[in-house]
Motif scaffolding. Structure first.
Motif, PDB file in Angstrom:
ATOM      1  N   HIS A 128      14.071  24.414 -12.025  1.00  0.00           N
ATOM      2  CA  HIS A 128      14.947  23.253 -12.196  1.00  0.00           C
ATOM      3  C   HIS A 128      14.449  22.031 -11.432  1.00  0.00           C
ATOM      4  O   HIS A 128      15.197  21.067 -11.252  1.00  0.00           O
ATOM      5  CB  HIS A 128      16.379  23.611 -11.794  1.00  0.00           C
ATOM      6  CG  HIS A 128      17.043  24.491 -12.794  1.00  0.00           C
ATOM      7  ND1 HIS A 128      17.598  24.020 -13.962  1.00  0.00           N
ATOM      8  CD2 HIS A 128      17.195  25.839 -12.823  1.00  0.00           C
ATOM      9  CE1 HIS A 128      18.083  25.022 -14.662  1.00  0.00           C
ATOM     10  NE2 HIS A 128      17.842  26.139 -14.001  1.00  0.00           N
ATOM     11  N   GLY A 129      13.211  22.066 -10.978  1.00  0.00           N
ATOM     12  CA  GLY A 129      12.595  20.897 -10.366  1.00  0.00           C
ATOM     13  C   GLY A 129      12.792  20.748  -8.877  1.00  0.00           C
ATOM     14  O   GLY A 129      12.405  19.738  -8.296  1.00  0.00           O
ATOM     15  N   PHE A 130      13.381  21.743  -8.233  1.00  0.00           N
ATOM     16  CA  PHE A 130      13.538  21.700  -6.781  1.00  0.00           C
ATOM     17  C   PHE A 130      12.205  22.063  -6.132  1.00  0.00           C
ATOM     18  O   PHE A 130      11.476  22.922  -6.636  1.00  0.00           O
ATOM     19  CB  PHE A 130      14.619  22.677  -6.318  1.00  0.00           C
ATOM     20  CG  PHE A 130      16.024  22.219  -6.615  1.00  0.00           C
ATOM     21  CD1 PHE A 130      16.792  21.623  -5.632  1.00  0.00           C
ATOM     22  CD2 PHE A 130      16.577  22.396  -7.876  1.00  0.00           C
ATOM     23  CE1 PHE A 130      18.088  21.202  -5.890  1.00  0.00           C
ATOM     24  CE2 PHE A 130      17.870  21.985  -8.147  1.00  0.00           C
ATOM     25  CZ  PHE A 130      18.623  21.380  -7.164  1.00  0.00           C
ATOM     26  N   VAL A 131      11.921  21.425  -5.003  1.00  0.00           N
ATOM     27  CA  VAL A 131      10.678  21.637  -4.275  1.00  0.00           C
ATOM     28  C   VAL A 131      11.013  22.095  -2.856  1.00  0.00           C
ATOM     29  O   VAL A 131      11.889  21.511  -2.200  1.00  0.00           O
ATOM     30  CB  VAL A 131       9.846  20.332  -4.223  1.00  0.00           C
ATOM     31  CG1 VAL A 131       8.595  20.500  -3.400  1.00  0.00           C
ATOM     32  CG2 VAL A 131       9.515  19.867  -5.639  1.00  0.00           C
ATOM     33  N   ALA A 132      10.317  23.122  -2.396  1.00  0.00           N
ATOM     34  CA  ALA A 132      10.522  23.595  -1.024  1.00  0.00           C
ATOM     35  C   ALA A 132      10.080  22.503  -0.058  1.00  0.00           C
ATOM     36  O   ALA A 132       8.966  21.997  -0.161  1.00  0.00           O
ATOM     37  CB  ALA A 132       9.745  24.879  -0.784  1.00  0.00           C
ATOM     38  N   ALA A 133      10.962  22.144   0.865  1.00  0.00           N
ATOM     39  CA  ALA A 133      10.681  21.057   1.797  1.00  0.00           C
ATOM     40  C   ALA A 133      10.621  21.508   3.251  1.00  0.00           C
ATOM     41  O   ALA A 133      10.051  20.816   4.090  1.00  0.00           O
ATOM     42  CB  ALA A 133      11.746  19.961   1.651  1.00  0.00           C
TER      43      ALA A 133
END
Length: 154
Positions: A128-133
């Motif tokens: 869903h387009g989330f990126v680990a930050a």
């Protein structure tokens, strides 16, 4: 994965609190069997009844056929703080619908935390387009379980 049209997403109200807690407890137990919860079932139920439902933007997925609450999501500012589905309702598109709703409600972006051991959640949010930050050792959460912060920006 199919999108289940027999499920309606709506804002939760006080009458939903017990069913929301049941979904949360069953989902947590099924998805995170190795994570030790610091709160009893009764404490979780009280928190959902007294805090989440009345003072957070809490949404439920309700089976239109009378099957009750099958999922829950909580937004708190730009934090997607909870997203849990009844274990037997995974893979039916309900989580996708919740994330779409969250993005509509927070078009400037979202953050969320998930435990590092929850690799299915990592794959789901990444799709869903989330990126680990950020990765942590868990010292900042009640469970003391290593976690990861995900960010979505349009």
């Amino acid at each position: 994965m199919r999108d289940d049209p027999t499920v309606v997403l709506r804002r939760a109200d006080g009458r939903d609190a017990a069913a929301v807690a049941d979904v949360w407890l069953r989902s947590f137990a099924a998805a995170l069997p190795t994570v030790v919860r610091p709160r009893s079932d009764d404490e979780v139920r009280a928190y959902i009844r007294d805090v989440l439902v009345p003072s957070r933007e809490t949404w439920v997925a309700e089976a239109a056929d009378g099957g009750g609450i099958v999922g829950m999501m909580v937004l708190d500012g730009d934090l997607l703080s909870q997203l849990y589905l009844a274990p037997d309702r995974r893979g039916q598109g309900i989580g996708n619908r919740f994330v779409t709703l969250a993005k509509e409600r927070r078009p400037k972006g979202l953050t969320l935390w998930t435990f590092q051991v929850n690799t299915p959640a990592h794959r789901f949010y990444q799709r869903h387009g989330f990126v680990a930050a950020e990765y942590t050792d868990g010292s900042g959460n009640e469970e003391r379980e290593p976690d990861v912060r995900y960010v979505w920006r349009p």
